[in-house]
Design a protein around this motif. Structure first.
Motif, short mmCIF file in Angstrom:
data_model
loop_
_atom_site.label_atom_id
_atom_site.label_comp_id
_atom_site.label_asym_id
_atom_site.label_seq_id
_atom_site.Cartn_x
_atom_site.Cartn_y
_atom_site.Cartn_z
N ARG A 19 29.31 82.73 -2.71
CA ARG A 19 28.16 82.53 -3.60
C ARG A 19 28.55 82.27 -5.05
NH1 ARG A 19 23.18 83.99 -3.01
NH2 ARG A 19 22.34 84.47 -1.00
N ASN A 20 29.76 82.72 -5.43
CA ASN A 20 30.24 82.53 -6.80
C ASN A 20 31.01 81.22 -6.98
OD1 ASN A 20 29.28 85.06 -7.83
ND2 ASN A 20 30.88 86.02 -6.60
N GLY A 21 31.25 80.53 -5.89
CA GLY A 21 31.97 79.26 -5.97
C GLY A 21 33.46 79.37 -5.75
N PHE A 22 33.95 80.54 -5.35
CA PHE A 22 35.37 80.69 -5.09
C PHE A 22 35.68 80.23 -3.67
CE2 PHE A 22 34.72 83.89 -8.46
CZ PHE A 22 35.45 83.22 -9.43
N ILE A 23 36.77 79.52 -3.50
CA ILE A 23 37.10 78.86 -2.24
C ILE A 23 37.53 79.87 -1.18
CG2 ILE A 23 38.64 77.20 -1.14
CD1 ILE A 23 38.59 75.62 -3.75
N LEU A 24 36.87 79.79 -0.03
CA LEU A 24 37.22 80.63 1.12
C LEU A 24 38.04 79.85 2.15
CD1 LEU A 24 33.76 82.34 1.74
CD2 LEU A 24 35.68 83.20 0.39
N GLY A 25 37.87 78.54 2.17
CA GLY A 25 38.59 77.68 3.10
C GLY A 25 38.59 76.26 2.57
N ARG A 26 39.64 75.50 2.92
CA ARG A 26 39.72 74.11 2.47
C ARG A 26 40.46 73.29 3.52
NH1 ARG A 26 44.18 74.82 3.59
NH2 ARG A 26 45.97 75.43 2.39
N ASP A 61 38.25 69.41 -10.43
CA ASP A 61 38.51 68.17 -11.17
C ASP A 61 39.07 68.44 -12.56
OD1 ASP A 61 37.83 66.48 -9.13
OD2 ASP A 61 35.78 66.12 -9.84
N GLY A 62 38.97 69.68 -13.02
CA GLY A 62 39.55 70.05 -14.30
C GLY A 62 41.07 70.16 -14.26
N PHE A 63 41.65 70.10 -13.07
CA PHE A 63 43.10 70.15 -12.90
C PHE A 63 43.63 68.73 -12.74
CE2 PHE A 63 41.58 74.28 -11.73
CZ PHE A 63 42.53 75.14 -12.25
N ARG A 64 44.54 68.35 -13.61
CA ARG A 64 45.05 66.98 -13.63
C ARG A 64 45.55 66.52 -12.26
NH1 ARG A 64 49.60 64.36 -14.00
NH2 ARG A 64 50.87 66.21 -14.15
N ARG A 65 46.23 67.40 -11.54
CA ARG A 65 46.79 67.02 -10.24
C ARG A 65 45.70 66.80 -9.20
NH1 ARG A 65 52.44 68.30 -9.06
NH2 ARG A 65 52.01 67.60 -6.94
N LEU A 66 44.48 67.23 -9.49
CA LEU A 66 43.39 67.07 -8.52
C LEU A 66 42.38 66.00 -8.91
CD1 LEU A 66 42.79 70.81 -7.62
CD2 LEU A 66 44.01 69.10 -6.28
N THR A 67 42.53 65.41 -10.10
CA THR A 67 41.58 64.37 -10.49
C THR A 67 41.81 63.10 -9.69
OG1 THR A 67 43.01 63.65 -12.28
CG2 THR A 67 41.25 65.20 -12.84
N THR A 77 51.26 64.04 1.19
CA THR A 77 50.71 64.56 2.45
C THR A 77 49.42 65.33 2.19
OG1 THR A 77 51.88 66.67 2.34
CG2 THR A 77 53.05 64.83 3.39
N ASN A 78 48.60 65.44 3.23
CA ASN A 78 47.38 66.23 3.13
C ASN A 78 47.71 67.70 2.91
OD1 ASN A 78 45.95 63.90 3.53
ND2 ASN A 78 45.46 64.34 5.67
N GLU A 79 48.81 68.15 3.49
CA GLU A 79 49.21 69.55 3.33
C GLU A 79 49.53 69.87 1.86
OE1 GLU A 79 50.46 67.49 5.68
OE2 GLU A 79 49.47 68.39 7.42
N SER A 80 50.23 68.97 1.18
CA SER A 80 50.53 69.23 -0.23
C SER A 80 49.26 69.14 -1.08
CB SER A 80 51.63 68.31 -0.76
OG SER A 80 51.23 66.97 -0.73
N ALA A 81 48.30 68.29 -0.67
CA ALA A 81 47.02 68.22 -1.37
C ALA A 81 46.27 69.54 -1.21
CB ALA A 81 46.18 67.06 -0.84
N GLU A 82 46.35 70.16 -0.02
CA GLU A 82 45.73 71.47 0.20
C GLU A 82 46.41 72.54 -0.65
OE1 GLU A 82 45.96 71.98 4.43
OE2 GLU A 82 44.18 70.74 4.78
N GLU A 83 47.73 72.45 -0.77
CA GLU A 83 48.46 73.43 -1.59
C GLU A 83 48.07 73.32 -3.06
OE1 GLU A 83 52.48 72.61 -0.46
OE2 GLU A 83 52.26 73.68 1.44
N ILE A 95 45.12 72.52 -4.10
CA ILE A 95 43.83 73.21 -4.17
C ILE A 95 44.08 74.72 -4.23
CG2 ILE A 95 41.69 73.74 -2.91
CD1 ILE A 95 41.79 70.87 -1.81
N ASP A 96 45.04 75.20 -3.43
CA ASP A 96 45.37 76.63 -3.45
C ASP A 96 45.84 77.07 -4.84
OD1 ASP A 96 44.77 76.64 -0.76
OD2 ASP A 96 46.86 76.69 -0.10
N PHE A 97 46.72 76.29 -5.47
CA PHE A 97 47.19 76.64 -6.81
C PHE A 97 46.04 76.67 -7.81
CE2 PHE A 97 51.50 74.98 -5.45
CZ PHE A 97 52.09 76.22 -5.42
#
Length: 143
Positions: A21-28, A109-115, A121-127, A129-131
């Motif tokens: 409910r607060n917007g914190f990621i539970l799964g990606r 989107d505020g993180f340069r690596r995620l803009t 790889t998709n796995e590194s893209a998920e990582e 998001i984790d960071f």
């Protein structure tokens, strides 16, 4: 891998997330943009179910419906409710709690690596998001 989402006119990858409910990621889950959101719901729900077994309800947009909702209930014991705009509504109206997910995407989107998709790889893209999630949580704890 990269793909093309003809509906949203986006090429590259697609990020699907589940948030509290607060917007914190539970799964990606990151996939090719050409894969429909409904096919990505099960991997995200599996992550949520494994890490957060107390989660019993999920709100989704209209892209997720039909048999998918029954399968998620059966496989993960999570009730899915589809958020939709109330009948008779004209113009833009934020859907109940849907804005929480959109705000989380804005945070990411505020993180340069995620803009953009800089990852191979998709796995590194998920990582990535984790960071970003860890940084957001640490910022929240500091305040």
């Amino acid at each position: 891998g990269n793909g093309f989402d003809a509906n949203k006119k986006v090429k590259g990858i697609k990020r699907n997330i589940a948030v509290d409910r607060n917007g914190f990621i539970l799964g990606r889950y990151v996939s090719s943009a050409g894969i429909h959101d409904s096919r990505l719901a099960s991997p995200v729900c599996e992550q949520v179910s494994d890490a957060w077994p107390s989660v019993r309800k999920g709100l989704v947009d209209r892209g997720y419906r039909g048999e998918l909702i029954e399968n998620i209930k059966r496989d993960f014991n999570i009730d899915i409710e589809v958020c939709s705009t109330p009948n008779g509504t004209n113009g833009f109206t934020p859907k109940p709690l849907r804005w929480v997910v959109e705000r989380t995407f804005a945070w990411l989107d505020g993180f340069r690596r995620l803009t953009r998709n800089y990852e191979i790889t998709n796995e590194s893209a998920e990582e990535m998001i984790d960071f970003a999630t860890l940084k957001l949580l640490l910022n929240h704890v500091e305040h």
